[in-house]
Design an enzyme around this catalytic site. Structure first.
Site, PDB file in Angstrom:
ATOM      1  N   SER A   1       0.818  -1.201   0.000  1.00  0.00           N
ATOM      2  CA  SER A   1       0.000   0.000   0.000  1.00  0.00           C
ATOM      3  C   SER A   1       0.854   1.253   0.000  1.00  0.00           C
ATOM      4  O   SER A   1       2.012   1.243   0.408  1.00  0.00           O
ATOM      5  CB  SER A   1      -0.960  -0.003   1.192  1.00  0.00           C
ATOM      6  OG  SER A   1      -0.340   0.625   2.288  1.00  0.00           O
ATOM      7  N   LYS A   2       0.259   2.298  -0.473  1.00  0.00           N
ATOM      8  CA  LYS A   2       0.963   3.553  -0.695  1.00  0.00           C
ATOM      9  C   LYS A   2       1.547   4.105   0.610  1.00  0.00           C
ATOM     10  O   LYS A   2       2.577   4.757   0.611  1.00  0.00           O
ATOM     11  CB  LYS A   2      -0.018   4.559  -1.296  1.00  0.00           C
ATOM     12  CG  LYS A   2       0.708   5.627  -2.076  1.00  0.00           C
ATOM     13  CD  LYS A   2      -0.221   6.506  -2.839  1.00  0.00           C
ATOM     14  CE  LYS A   2       0.638   7.632  -3.395  1.00  0.00           C
ATOM     15  NZ  LYS A   2       0.484   8.028  -4.672  1.00  0.00           N
ATOM     16  N   ARG A   3       0.859   3.801   1.699  1.00  0.00           N
ATOM     17  CA  ARG A   3       1.313   4.331   2.985  1.00  0.00           C
ATOM     18  C   ARG A   3       2.723   3.858   3.341  1.00  0.00           C
ATOM     19  O   ARG A   3       3.458   4.545   4.010  1.00  0.00           O
ATOM     20  CB  ARG A   3       0.327   3.935   4.090  1.00  0.00           C
ATOM     21  CG  ARG A   3      -0.546   5.085   4.537  1.00  0.00           C
ATOM     22  CD  ARG A   3      -1.688   4.599   5.381  1.00  0.00           C
ATOM     23  NE  ARG A   3      -2.621   3.806   4.590  1.00  0.00           N
ATOM     24  CZ  ARG A   3      -3.045   2.597   4.921  1.00  0.00           C
ATOM     25  NH1 ARG A   3      -2.650   2.012   6.013  1.00  0.00           N
ATOM     26  NH2 ARG A   3      -3.898   1.961   4.139  1.00  0.00           N
TER      27      ARG A   3
END
Ligand code: GLU
Length: 491
Positions: free
Chosen positions: A260-262
């Site tokens: 995920s981008k996080r």
């Protein structure tokens, strides 16, 4: 047999996730392997997620990756355009089509108007949660007659349109990667097909579009697997033939969770920025979730097209391993010509403030030699400035091993001979540089390791590094003389 037609159908969220790129790659490989067509369709019915420039970005990333779009949405002179006779290929331009087909479902009794308010649905969900049930629509509006529904619509009541699933029926389909999958309709929800704003949901749009666009194989992420029975039922309700389904395992991080981008880099743009080559990224991604029969790991796009086999798609998620990506990419870095490498490296050198394009143009051969000198050790373009540190970095001796070399018995003779020879020369040509250490050997009487190690330490501050004669040429006479003086301070 029908001609193979596959589609990549991203939502334009602003960037292309590498998991999305892998889906696109598998679709592309399948299309090419079967002399079929690869379509790009934009699924933008969720207007809340609209991002300016997202479609352009997506296509640019696909193009960069070496994926050619045969039909659907493309870029022409930088502008979004559409090619093909089954368009439009952007869902927000197809609203009338969805309206027509959802009306058809209502007519045939496969869908119904639902007037339940958000408050009622929220309360229902809460209640089901407390009872430990799976939240699901309870079917309150299923029994509203078409006449009554029409009255309420005319009176201005808001509504959605839901799929009317039959009770207690097994829905089965074949997944080419996973075998037969069966789910009972009692486990399924009366899916919303059209929202109150007249926009279709993904489920309606995907079925209508895949059918009207003659899609033969749906190759997509496994997150859509639970929705597939609804889609299969929709095909039945319309009286259409469903496509073949192939669901792909997730692309996971080291903790086996969805990337995920996080947690950092996930977009194709990010990886491009780090200086991965499209060939390397595509080659590596193809191996996350698919493996060939033998242990081959380096594949050009053509080789992938040849070897790809949907029956060898993994059922469980593949871990995205940056180290492995580096290794695969380094293979393609080594295959670049020095001209290609220089062209690709220049933006990174300019960004680091080391070399501008104009400077490089003044003496191309010098910088091509620089590329030759560093190429072997590169995994990705981003490493170029650091690899050039021997040339642009400040001279200092920090390594213990380098200090030892400068304090070694042979060091003074080597450094003195170097200095004397250089002082008697004009500028050092590439040919001069090749012969220079031989001359130092003659003049100092030192050879082998005792000659090369102190010489390297004196000129670069390190004991390891690229080819010494290249370094001598690149540093040039004045810089080496300057460094020899500095080296003396450590001796
Ligand atoms: N729009 C969906 C996505 O963003 C496409 C899913 C499908 O391929 O059916 O992943």
């Amino acid at each position: 047999m029908k001609d193979v037609r596959v589609r990549f159908a991203p939502s334009p969220t602003g960037y292309l996730h590498i998991g999305g790129l892998r889906t696109a790659v598998y679709n592309y490989l399948y299309a090419r392997q079967h002399d079929g067509k690869f379509l790009l369709r934009i699924e933008d019915t969720d207007r809340t997620r609209f991002v300016e420039g997202a479609i352009e970005n997506l296509i640019r990333s696909l193009n960069w990756s070496g994926i050619e779009i045969d039909e659907g949405v493309v870029l022409r002179d930088g502008e979004v355009a559409q090619v093909g006779d089954k368009g439009p290929y952007i869902q927000s331009e197809r609203l009338e089509i969805y309206r027509k087909y959802v009306d058809q479902l209502i007519e045939s009794g496969h869908a119904y108007h639902c007037f339940c308010s958000k408050e009622r649905l929220d309360a229902l969900r809460e209640e089901q949660k407390i009872k430990g049930q799976v939240p699901r629509y309870d079917g309150l509006c299923r029994s509203i007659s078409p006449e009554e529904a029409q009255k309420r619509i005319d009176a201005g009541e808001e509504y959605v349109i839901r799929l009317k699933l039959p009770h207690d029926r097994d829905i089965s389909f074949e997944d080419e990667a996973r075998g037969t999958i069966t789910i009972n309709t009692n486990e399924m929800d009366d899916q919303v097909l059209m929202k109150s704003d007249g926009f279709p949901t993904y489920h309606l749009a995907v079925v209508v579009d895949d059918h009207l666009m003659d899609i033969t194989h749906v190759i997509r992420g496994e997150e859509w697997l639970p929705s597939t029975p609804k889609h299969v039922y929709l095909y039945e309700a319309f009286g259409w033939e469903p496509p073949t389904y192939i669901h792909l395992p997730g692309v996971l991080n080291k903790d086996h969770k969805k990337l995920s981008k996080r947690q950092g880099d996930v977009s194709v743009e990010d990886f491009r920025g780090h200086g991965y080559l499209p060939e390397g990224l595509v080659n590596y991604l193809a191996l996350v979730g698919w493996s060939p029969e033998d242990n081959q790991e380096i594949f050009s796009m053509d080789e992938l097209i040849e070897a790809f086999d949907t029956s060898r798609i993994a059922r469980t998620g593949g871990v995205f391993d940056v180290k492995k990506l580096d290794w695969v990419n380094s293979h393609y870095m080594k295959e670049l010509s020095r001209e290609e490498l220089l062209e690709m490296a220049l933006p990174y050198l300019a960004e680091a403030g080391l070399l501008t394009e104009e400077e490089a143009k003044k003496d191309p051969e010098r910088y091509l030699i620089l590329m030759d000198t560093i190429q072997e050790g590169l995994d990705r373009l981003e490493q170029v400035p650091e690899a050039c540190d021997f040339l642009y970095g400040e001279y200092k001796v920090e390594e213990e091993a380098a200090l030892e070399q400068l304090k070694s018995e042979s060091a003074p003779a080597v450094v003195d001979a170097l200095k004397e020879i250089l002082e008697g020369m004009d500028e050092i040509t590439f040919e001069d540089a090749q012969g220079l250490m031989k001359k130092v050997q003659k003049a100092s009487g030192v050879k082998g390791k005792n000659l090369y190690m102190p010489a390297r330490a004196a000129m670069t501050g390190n004991v390891h590094g690229p080819e010494l004669s290249n370094i001598i040429y690149l540093l040039g006479k004045d810089e080496i003389l300057d460094r020899l003086e500095k080296a003396k301070a450590y001796m």
